[in-house]
Write an enzyme that holds these catalytic residues in place. Structure first.
Site, short mmCIF file in Angstrom:
data_model
loop_
_atom_site.label_atom_id
_atom_site.label_comp_id
_atom_site.label_asym_id
_atom_site.label_seq_id
_atom_site.Cartn_x
_atom_site.Cartn_y
_atom_site.Cartn_z
N CYS A 2 -10.21 -20.92 20.43
CA CYS A 2 -9.51 -19.74 19.91
C CYS A 2 -8.71 -20.05 18.64
O CYS A 2 -8.20 -21.16 18.48
CB CYS A 2 -8.53 -19.21 20.95
N ARG A 27 -14.27 -24.07 14.57
CA ARG A 27 -13.71 -24.53 15.84
C ARG A 27 -14.60 -24.16 17.02
O ARG A 27 -14.47 -24.73 18.08
CB ARG A 27 -12.32 -23.91 16.04
N TRP A 74 -12.60 -18.18 22.34
CA TRP A 74 -13.50 -19.07 23.08
C TRP A 74 -13.18 -18.82 24.55
O TRP A 74 -12.07 -19.09 25.01
CB TRP A 74 -13.20 -20.52 22.69
N ASN A 98 -3.83 -17.82 22.14
CA ASN A 98 -4.56 -19.08 22.36
C ASN A 98 -3.90 -19.76 23.55
O ASN A 98 -2.68 -19.74 23.66
CB ASN A 98 -4.40 -20.05 21.19
N GLY A 99 -4.70 -20.42 24.38
CA GLY A 99 -4.11 -21.13 25.53
C GLY A 99 -4.55 -20.48 26.83
O GLY A 99 -5.46 -19.64 26.85
N GLU A 478 -21.87 -42.91 23.63
CA GLU A 478 -21.72 -42.00 22.51
C GLU A 478 -23.07 -41.39 22.13
O GLU A 478 -23.17 -40.19 21.85
CB GLU A 478 -21.06 -42.74 21.33
N LYS A 482 -23.98 -37.38 22.18
CA LYS A 482 -24.50 -36.65 21.02
C LYS A 482 -25.74 -35.85 21.40
O LYS A 482 -25.88 -34.70 21.01
CB LYS A 482 -24.86 -37.61 19.87
N GLU A 485 -24.78 -32.81 23.74
CA GLU A 485 -24.06 -31.68 23.14
C GLU A 485 -24.88 -30.94 22.10
O GLU A 485 -24.73 -29.75 21.93
CB GLU A 485 -22.68 -32.11 22.60
N HIS A 501 -28.15 -50.65 40.40
CA HIS A 501 -27.25 -50.20 41.47
C HIS A 501 -27.34 -48.70 41.72
O HIS A 501 -26.46 -48.10 42.32
CB HIS A 501 -25.81 -50.61 41.14
N LYS A 601 -14.79 -27.19 18.12
CA LYS A 601 -14.39 -28.37 17.34
C LYS A 601 -13.02 -28.86 17.77
O LYS A 601 -12.77 -30.04 17.85
CB LYS A 601 -14.40 -28.01 15.86
C1 AGP Z 1 -17.71 -35.04 19.86
O1 AGP Z 1 -19.00 -34.95 19.35
C2 AGP Z 1 -17.22 -33.94 20.63
N1 AGP Z 1 -17.46 -32.70 20.04
C3 AGP Z 1 -15.95 -34.11 21.41
O2 AGP Z 1 -16.24 -35.01 22.43
C4 AGP Z 1 -14.65 -34.54 20.71
O3 AGP Z 1 -14.74 -35.86 20.28
C5 AGP Z 1 -13.47 -34.35 21.69
O4 AGP Z 1 -13.37 -32.99 22.01
C6 AGP Z 1 -12.16 -34.87 21.16
O5 AGP Z 1 -11.78 -34.20 20.00
P1 AGP Z 1 -10.63 -34.79 19.08
O6 AGP Z 1 -11.14 -36.07 18.49
O7 AGP Z 1 -10.42 -33.73 18.03
O8 AGP Z 1 -9.44 -35.01 19.95
#
Ligand code: AGP
Length: 606
Positions: A2, A27, A74, A98-99, A478, A482, A485, A501, A601
């Site tokens: 948001c 965002r 959002w 927001n929140g 990581e 990627k 997402e 395991h 974001k």
């Molecule tokens: C990364 O590709 C993600 N979109 C997500 O995991 C991100 O790193 C996480 O939300 C943390 O965000 P920040 O670094 O702005 O705190």
């Protein structure tokens, strides 16, 4: 996530609100709305989907107000649709939020018993109704305060009042909110970035504060209702480039910016003439620090995982890593000689911020590694180490991850040297090698076409695995994040040695598996683990580094070799093919690369 905009002006505000909402689009959101005063009543336009759609709607409705609020939502409570989109208005007030209001269900029940009817499924509408009820017997500021007292959870609010059509009220607790100052107009924004095209004069609200904005006047109140003065900060000139240039997506542009962003970061921290790190004036005596806790979410957490390996290898410190959403609620042992490091690109991630606040409340030593230096996390830490990579617009973090790793590695070296855990010669040697990283990143990016040619296998698979040991394990995590997402395919990052395991049961004919096996001390072991999955039918993409020794293993489906450097520095290179793989797999599948579904974001709710 948001975003809020409010403008009180002498001229119509709708087009400026729309433009500012467009700045918040990065965002991630699912609906948008706006409210202004026209003909003495609150008029709104809201829709599911993008701000472009809202813009068309506003032009049809001819919203002409000179005071207005806008929002991108959002969804948290209630599906993304026109009714649940903000603002939430009645004849008396209009609210953007927001929140999350955690006690909204209870409040709703109480209000329903009093005869109030709710139009939406949101938690926000309780604020609209509480405000209109409190306005019956109180002044405006009192009514806002009485309403806020009833709310549990977090909020940043922008509110219009029918009986005070020349003003906007803002209030915050937990979620950030900023006030901006213009020429015969004033602004409210959920972050300063949204206001940057209109002003560089900003005041950040602190938790519990309320502001009132008119076109030519602003006033602030603390949580007890006492009028207060607030500082105006002048933001530095924004030199960021928000254009995609020749690239089709911001993500691809940001991947290919990494040689330059790494160089900028290195130039900021490494002395150009000597092999020295220019970080001075730590606000605490480093000699007294004997342990470190690193906190982050998502990709930032993976950077913390990598830093743990570095810190444990190069320093005598005890190191703990914590996922912020877990750390903030569990019982922690706060030790005075512990340094808490918060890693966050946006600097606004609600869980990471709450973890930082918890440490601040317990009077701990706090350091933040952020990209946005005006962010809440940066402003509330004892010490900031910015990553200097410029604005990252793609929701998937790429260049910021590299920046986070760089700063954490540089910090590791500095601590190791100051605490005499490594000799001067080693310290200088490591700095020399680090200075070469931007060039090696550039060379490694030339593997893009190979990754593009195999990306469809990952895009069309029902699942995939990413395996590594040592530093390659968080890199694998990581890589899997990627792909998940961006491409909406299940991908699991796992320590290669743990497969037997349990997860080995997932391996079946044709499943794509990425094995990250740099030529480090784990190499032989990882190669054995790779054979275990190959012999069960996996299609292995091996990612290693160039070496004079050939890779001798059989039946590897594809190999990518990144440039060569010391084992410690390889995460900077091994990550790159994984970023490009996810990018091209998502492209192959037709996914929205810069704005993956359901994600944002800046994750400003918990
Ligand atoms: C990364 O590709 C993600 N979109 C997500 O995991 C991100 O790193 C996480 O939300 C943390 O965000 P920040 O670094 O702005 O705190």
């Amino acid at each position: 996530m948001c975003g809020i905009i409010g403008i009180a002006s002498a001229k119509p505000v709708v087009s400026n609100i729309i433009n500012s909402l467009k700045k918040l689009e990065y965002r991630g959101y699912d609906s948008a709305g706006i409210a202004t005063f026209s003909d003495n009543c609150i008029d709104e336009a809201k829709c599911e989907g993008r701000v472009d759609r809202l813009e068309k709607l506003c032009s049809k409705k001819y919203l002409q107000g000179t005071v207005g609020i806008g929002h991108v939502r959002w969804a948290t409570h209630g599906i993304p649709n026109q009714i649940n989109a903000h603002p939430h208005s009645n004849e008396i007030v209009s609210v953007v939020h927001n929140g999350i209001i955690e006690n909204s269900t209870i409040l709703k029940k109480i209000l329903e018993k009093k005869g109030y009817k709710f139009k939406s499924q949101t938690d926000t509408e309780v604020i609209t109704i509480l405000l209109s009820e409190n306005l019956k017997k109180n002044t405006l500021v009192e009514a806002v305060q009485k309403t806020l007292e009833k709310l549990h959870g977090s909020y940043a609010l922008g509110i219009l009042f029918k009986d005070s059509p020349d003003l906007i009220v803002g209030a915050r607790r937990g979620s950030p909110l900023a006030v901006g100052y213009g020429d015969n107009e004033n602004y409210l924004g959920s972050d300063s970035y949204a206001l940057k095209s209109m002003t560089n004069k900003i005041t950040y609200l602190d938790d519990g504060e309320i502001c009132i904005l008119k076109k030519d006047h602003t006033e602030f109140y603390n949580s007890k209702g006492k009028k207060i003065n607030k500082k105006i900060l002048i933001l530095s000139e924004d030199k960021n480039n928000y254009d995609k240039g020749d690239f089709k997506t911001f993500m691809q542009k940001e991947i290919f910016e990494q040689p330059n962003t790494a160089k900028s970061c290195i130039n900021e921290y490494l002395d150009s003439l000597r092999d020295e790190i220019n970080i001075y004036n730590f606000p605490w005596d480093l000699q007294k620090i004997n342990s470190i806790t690193l906190v982050g979410c998502g990709t930032a957490y993976h950077a913390c995982m990598i830093a743990k390996y570095w810190l444990e290898e190069l320093t005598s410190l005890d190191v703990i890593i914590e996922i912020a959403s877990e750390f903030r609620y569990k019982k922690n042992k706060f030790k005075k000689n512990n340094l808490y490091i918060f890693v966050s690109q946006s600097g606004e991630t609600a869980d990471t911020f709450a973890a930082l606040e918890l440490c601040n409340t317990n009077k701990m030593k706090t350091l933040s590694v952020v990209n946005v230096i005006e962010s809440s996390i940066a402003r509330n830490s004892n010490f900031i180490l910015p990553i200097h990579c410029g604005a990252e617009i793609g929701v998937a973090s790429t260049k910021a991850f590299t920046g986070q790793m760089l700063v954490l590695y540089i910090l590791t070296l500095k601590i190791a040297f100051l605490k005499k855990d490594i000799a001067k010669k080693d310290y200088e040697g490591k700095i020399k090698l680090l200075k070469k990283i931007p060039d090696l990143i550039k060379k490694t990016l030339s593997t893009e076409s190979e990754l593009e040619s195999i990306a469809s296998v990952f895009a069309n698979a029902k699942g995939s695995m990413f395996l590594g040991r040592g530093l390659a394990y968080p890199v694998a995590m990581e890589g899997a994040l990627k792909l998940k997402e961006l491409c909406y395919v299940h991908a699991e990052g796992y320590p290669a040695g743990e497969m037997k395991h349990g997860p080995l049961a997932l391996i079946e004919e044709g499943i794509p598996v990425v094995v990250i096996a740099p030529r480090d001390k784990y190499y032989e072991k990882t190669m054995s683990n790779m054979q275990e999955v190959i012999s069960r039918g996996a299609k292995v993409l091996l990612i290693s580094n160039k070496s004079k020794d050939e890779i001798s293993s059989d039946n590897i489906w594809k190999k990518i070799e990144v440039e060569n450097t010391s084992g410690e520095l390889l995460p900077f290179l091994l990550t790159l093919p994984l970023q490009m793989l996810a990018l091209h797999a998502a492209k192959e599948k037709g996914c929205d690369i810069d704005k993956p579904r359901n994600l944002a974001k800046s994750v400003t709710v918990e």
